[in-house]
Design a protein around this motif. Structure first.
Motif, PDB file in Angstrom:
ATOM      1  N   PRO A   2       0.709  -1.465   0.041  1.00  0.00           N
ATOM      2  CA  PRO A   2      -0.038  -0.020   0.052  1.00  0.00           C
ATOM      3  C   PRO A   2       0.909   1.207   0.012  1.00  0.00           C
ATOM      4  O   PRO A   2       1.807   1.371   0.452  1.00  0.00           O
ATOM      5  N   ALA A   3       0.334   2.218  -0.505  1.00  0.00           N
ATOM      6  CA  ALA A   3       1.037   3.400  -0.453  1.00  0.00           C
ATOM      7  C   ALA A   3      -0.051   4.412   0.491  1.00  0.00           C
ATOM      8  O   ALA A   3      -1.113   4.418   0.070  1.00  0.00           O
ATOM      9  N   ILE A   4       0.903   5.200   1.312  1.00  0.00           N
ATOM     10  CA  ILE A   4       0.023   5.686   2.529  1.00  0.00           C
ATOM     11  C   ILE A   4       0.339   7.288   2.650  1.00  0.00           C
ATOM     12  O   ILE A   4       1.670   7.559   2.551  1.00  0.00           O
ATOM     13  N   ASP A   5      -0.570   8.007   2.651  1.00  0.00           N
ATOM     14  CA  ASP A   5      -0.138   9.304   2.563  1.00  0.00           C
ATOM     15  C   ASP A   5       0.028   9.819   3.957  1.00  0.00           C
ATOM     16  O   ASP A   5       0.113   8.951   4.787  1.00  0.00           O
ATOM     17  N   PHE A   6       0.456  11.358   4.199  1.00  0.00           N
ATOM     18  CA  PHE A   6       0.871  11.584   5.444  1.00  0.00           C
ATOM     19  C   PHE A   6      -0.158  11.453   6.636  1.00  0.00           C
ATOM     20  O   PHE A   6       0.141  11.610   7.882  1.00  0.00           O
ATOM     21  N   ARG A   7      -1.484  11.249   6.161  1.00  0.00           N
ATOM     22  CA  ARG A   7      -2.510  11.271   7.272  1.00  0.00           C
ATOM     23  C   ARG A   7      -2.630   9.776   7.649  1.00  0.00           C
ATOM     24  O   ARG A   7      -3.637   9.497   8.452  1.00  0.00           O
ATOM     25  N   GLY A   8      -2.076   8.790   6.799  1.00  0.00           N
ATOM     26  CA  GLY A   8      -2.265   7.349   7.189  1.00  0.00           C
ATOM     27  C   GLY A   8      -3.190   6.975   6.302  1.00  0.00           C
ATOM     28  O   GLY A   8      -3.796   5.854   6.455  1.00  0.00           O
ATOM     29  N   GLY A  12      -3.343   4.269  -2.670  1.00  0.00           N
ATOM     30  CA  GLY A  12      -2.938   3.160  -3.564  1.00  0.00           C
ATOM     31  C   GLY A  12      -2.331   1.914  -3.349  1.00  0.00           C
ATOM     32  O   GLY A  12      -1.751   1.775  -2.125  1.00  0.00           O
ATOM     33  N   THR A  13      -2.318   0.971  -4.323  1.00  0.00           N
ATOM     34  CA  THR A  13      -1.560  -0.455  -4.075  1.00  0.00           C
ATOM     35  C   THR A  13      -0.888  -0.661  -5.136  1.00  0.00           C
ATOM     36  O   THR A  13      -1.218  -0.171  -6.318  1.00  0.00           O
TER      37      THR A  13
END
Length: 124
Positions: A2-8, A12-13
């Motif tokens: 998974p790709a995680i943004d700065f908010r968690g 995307g994967t």
């Protein structure tokens, strides 16, 4: 993965494929240049290449293996490098004199008499 943004948050994967690129050739897998003297402060004949068999179980047969770029040398028949063993290849043809001059232990193989020289700026 998974790709995680700065908010968690998952944004995307992606999956990846890993391909094993190891060789089944023992020379490729286990023969290493462990030291190289290409510009000695002393005589040109003091150039050397130290080779190491990094395997703990496989002997390497160097018979017919050749250096062809910068220097020219073909290993003679029955040149075997045992597991963990080192070999010094020098430009000098006086291998025993070379051993004494540089204090190389008796257990280290020394072969000599390659032609050519290493280019101090690297081989092309």
């Amino acid at each position: 993965m998974p790709a995680i943004d700065f908010r968690g948050n998952v944004v995307g994967t992606q999956s990846i494929t890993i391909t094993n690129t190891t060789s089944s050739d023992p020379l490729v897998d286990n023969l290493r240049v462990s030291e190289l003297m290409y510009d000695p402060a002393t005589a040109t004949d003091d150039e050397f290449i130290e080779l190491h068999n990094t395997s703990s179980s496989v002997s390497l047969n160097l018979s017919g293996v050749a250096f062809t770029n910068g220097i020219a040398y073909t290993f003679p028949n029955n040149t075997i490098l045992q597991p963990g063993e080192y070999l010094v290849l020098t430009r000098s043809t006086d291998t025993e004199g070379y051993r004494l001059r540089f204090g190389i232990p008796a257990g280290v193989k020394i072969l000599g008499g390659y032609s050519g020289r290493f280019a101090n700026e690297g081989e092309k």
